[in-house]
Design an enzyme around this catalytic site. Structure first.
Site, short mmCIF file in Angstrom:
data_model
loop_
_atom_site.label_atom_id
_atom_site.label_comp_id
_atom_site.label_asym_id
_atom_site.label_seq_id
_atom_site.Cartn_x
_atom_site.Cartn_y
_atom_site.Cartn_z
N LYS A 55 76.48 84.29 85.21
CA LYS A 55 77.78 84.22 84.51
C LYS A 55 78.91 84.38 85.50
O LYS A 55 79.89 83.64 85.47
CB LYS A 55 77.88 85.33 83.46
CG LYS A 55 77.22 85.00 82.14
CD LYS A 55 77.23 86.20 81.23
CE LYS A 55 76.16 86.05 80.17
NZ LYS A 55 75.75 87.26 79.51
N GLN A 99 76.65 92.86 77.83
CA GLN A 99 75.31 92.28 77.87
C GLN A 99 74.35 93.09 77.00
O GLN A 99 74.27 94.31 77.11
CB GLN A 99 74.83 92.21 79.33
CG GLN A 99 73.49 91.53 79.53
CD GLN A 99 73.51 90.02 79.25
OE1 GLN A 99 74.53 89.36 79.37
NE2 GLN A 99 72.39 89.49 78.83
N ASP A 122 81.55 86.50 72.74
CA ASP A 122 80.20 86.36 72.18
C ASP A 122 80.23 86.05 70.69
O ASP A 122 79.23 85.59 70.13
CB ASP A 122 79.43 87.69 72.35
CG ASP A 122 78.45 87.66 73.50
OD1 ASP A 122 77.91 86.59 73.80
OD2 ASP A 122 78.23 88.74 74.09
N1 GUN Z 1 71.55 88.93 75.79
C1 GUN Z 1 70.85 87.77 75.61
N2 GUN Z 1 71.67 86.80 75.17
C2 GUN Z 1 72.91 87.33 75.08
C3 GUN Z 1 74.17 86.81 74.71
O1 GUN Z 1 74.34 85.63 74.34
N3 GUN Z 1 75.21 87.69 74.77
C4 GUN Z 1 75.05 88.98 75.15
N4 GUN Z 1 76.13 89.75 75.16
N5 GUN Z 1 73.89 89.50 75.50
C5 GUN Z 1 72.83 88.67 75.47
#
Ligand code: GUN
Length: 297
Positions: A55, A99, A122
């Protein structure tokens, strides 16, 4: 029947990221604003570390500011909430992502709902899921949004009246993807582990979305001929054919048998996976424009 069209999520995501970079450049030149994405990683889960690193790299490649905060898995809920509050108040931060998963001693919902909903890239905040469910402008979960983009890429923009079956009911994928397909006027069924005759439900689907986390569970004879199959699963399984102790990634769909029947299908890897970060970057630009009151490019 000939083999299904392979939906190339990797190429689609690359194009999307290029478009994000163009949009970021425009915002910088015309408004002297740089969109910023903050990511909080708690603990040292290896998969999460890889996601967060990717990311960060891709955020910078698009010309945006990337802020990364690593906290130990012993962090208290209050400390984490204080970090979220600080980022809510930080004018350089337009998107906040915590996350998941978080350690057991932390209330995940409490943390997510502490994020300013306008910075919730998100789309997991209850306000955003409520807005999505009631047809209001909202931040939308990234993987589900990526799934719908790939469906439209395969079938065209008008999905109205198509039967969609979503296997899996998670808050992160199953429920929001069902909601998005409903907003596209599909007839949507959400199936899950207690669904009776799951194979029969799947066979009715013009659009079949698999998000259950069970390797190769959905077989070719569960697929309606010509259907569009979107495989969200990422499962690591043993691959002795590659050597002792070797692993490989497979989806929730048995690709080889499903590709004999489907009209189009996403591979794993290279299907839905690469879409998530690309959509997240696009969501950060959207959040930036809304917060700053400038037009979305
Ligand atoms: N963990 C796995 N996929 C995601 C996601 O799309 N967003 C977040 N914040 N954590 C994750």
């Amino acid at each position: 029947m000939s083999e299904a069209k392979r939906i190339d999520g990797k190429a689609f995501a690359e194009n999307l990221r290029k478009q994000v970079a163009v949009n970021v450049k425009k915002i910088k030149t015309e408004h002297s604003i740089t969109p910023g994405l903050a990511v909080i990683l708690v603990g040292d889960d290896p998969a999460s570390q890889v996601y967060v690193r990717n990311k960060g790299v891709q955020t910078k490649e698009c010309g945006m500011n990337s802020f990364e905060f690593k906290m130990p898995d012993t962090v208290s809920e209050d400390e984490l909430l204080a970090k979220v509050e600080a980022l809510n108040a930080d004018a350089l931060v337009h998107g906040i992502l915590v996350q998941l998963p978080l350690p057991d001693h932390i209330d995940e919902a409490r943390v997510i709902n502490a994020i300013n909903p306008d910075k919730d890239v998100d789309g997991f905040h209850v306000i955003n899921s409520g807005r999505l469910a009631t047809g209001q402008k909202s931040m939308v979960p990234c993987t589900p949004a990526g799934c719908v983009m790939l469906v439209k890429n395969a079938l065209g923009d008008d999905l109205s009246g198509l039967r969609a079956v979503v296997v899996g009911r998670s808050n992160i994928v199953g429920k929001p993807v069902a909601q998005l397909l409903l907003n596209e006027h599909c007839t949507v069924t959400i199936a899950h582990s207690r669904t009776k005759d799951l194979a029969e439900e799947c066979r009715r689907a013009d659009i079949l979305v698999a998000a259950v986390g069970r390797p190769q569970m959905i077989l070719g004879d569960w697929v309606k001929p010509g259907a569009c199959v979107i495989d969200v699963g990422i499962n690591r399984i043993a691959a002795p054919e590659r050597g002792e102790g070797k692993m490989r990634l497979v989806g929730d769909v048995d690709y080889d048998s499903a590709a004999q029947v489907a009209g189009s299908i996403t591979p794993v890897p290279g299907g839905v996976g690469p879409m998530t970060i690309a959509v997240l970057l696009a969501a950060t630009v959207t959040a930036c424009c809304r917060i700053e009151g400038i037009p979305e490019p």
